[in-house]
Write a protein that holds these residues in place. Sequence first.
Motif, PDB file in Angstrom:
ATOM      1  N   PRO A  97      -9.055  -6.944  -2.371  1.00 33.68           N
ATOM      2  CA  PRO A  97      -7.768  -6.451  -1.855  1.00 33.68           C
ATOM      3  C   PRO A  97      -7.705  -4.913  -1.910  1.00 33.68           C
ATOM      4  CG  PRO A  97      -7.508  -7.311  -4.089  1.00 33.68           C
ATOM      5  CD  PRO A  97      -8.940  -7.520  -3.695  1.00 33.68           C
ATOM      6  N   VAL A  98      -7.269  -4.336  -0.811  1.00 36.48           N
ATOM      7  CA  VAL A  98      -7.073  -2.890  -0.719  1.00 36.48           C
ATOM      8  C   VAL A  98      -5.588  -2.673  -0.447  1.00 36.48           C
ATOM      9  CG1 VAL A  98      -7.668  -0.774   0.525  1.00 36.48           C
ATOM     10  CG2 VAL A  98      -9.387  -2.571   0.224  1.00 36.48           C
ATOM     11  N   ARG A  99      -4.905  -2.013  -1.377  1.00 35.17           N
ATOM     12  CA  ARG A  99      -3.457  -1.817  -1.215  1.00 35.17           C
ATOM     13  C   ARG A  99      -3.166  -0.804  -0.121  1.00 35.17           C
ATOM     14  NH1 ARG A  99       0.851  -2.528  -5.510  1.00 35.17           N
ATOM     15  NH2 ARG A  99       2.713  -2.113  -4.306  1.00 35.17           N
ATOM     16  N   LEU A 100      -2.300  -1.199   0.820  1.00 31.95           N
ATOM     17  CA  LEU A 100      -1.877  -0.318   1.904  1.00 31.95           C
ATOM     18  C   LEU A 100      -0.531   0.326   1.585  1.00 31.95           C
ATOM     19  CD1 LEU A 100      -2.771  -2.656   4.904  1.00 31.95           C
ATOM     20  CD2 LEU A 100      -4.134  -0.785   3.954  1.00 31.95           C
ATOM     21  N   LYS A 101       0.341  -0.429   0.955  1.00 33.63           N
ATOM     22  CA  LYS A 101       1.650   0.114   0.526  1.00 33.63           C
ATOM     23  C   LYS A 101       2.231  -0.743  -0.572  1.00 33.63           C
ATOM     24  CE  LYS A 101       5.668  -1.190   2.927  1.00 33.63           C
ATOM     25  NZ  LYS A 101       6.608  -1.156   3.967  1.00 33.63           N
TER      26      LYS A 101
END
Length: 172
Positions: free
Chosen positions: A168-172
Amino acid sequence: MGELIHLTGPVRSGKSRRAVDLARGFGDGVVFVATYRRDPDDAEMAERVRRHQAERPSGWRTLEAPECVSEALLALDPPPSGVVIDSIALWLADRMEMTDDAVLSAWSADLEAFRTAPFPVVVIGDEVGWSPVPMDPVVRRFRDLAGFLGQRTAAKATEAWLMVAGCPVRLK
């Protein structure tokens, strides 16, 4: 007011598994909204559905392909402790006979209800536009609408995540 989490990414990026992991923290009354309408002649898709079901806790309720997702969720008794909606692309595929404005309006209404629901909602999206522009106008329309729906979902979400290779890569 509930929490709205948007998970997006390409095919087989780990979106569904991540959604299930998040929703395990919502309590025992989680509802899984399957937006796919079963085709009895599609054995490969039936196997995909079976694998996804096996990943979910057995006590979760499943709501299969409601016309209006938010209305169906709010009508449940008992109400859910949390919700996973899988997926925007399958929801869209079932509405391709509608006009673009009608599709966008219907999803915006559902999004507003998800955002204000008394339970957390995880919406799984699909990044389908990371390739060359399709030659077929129907496929182009689907790709464009899926992108617009994803943008609207991320804009309303309290959290947005991109799944890449199971990470998972946090975008906001």
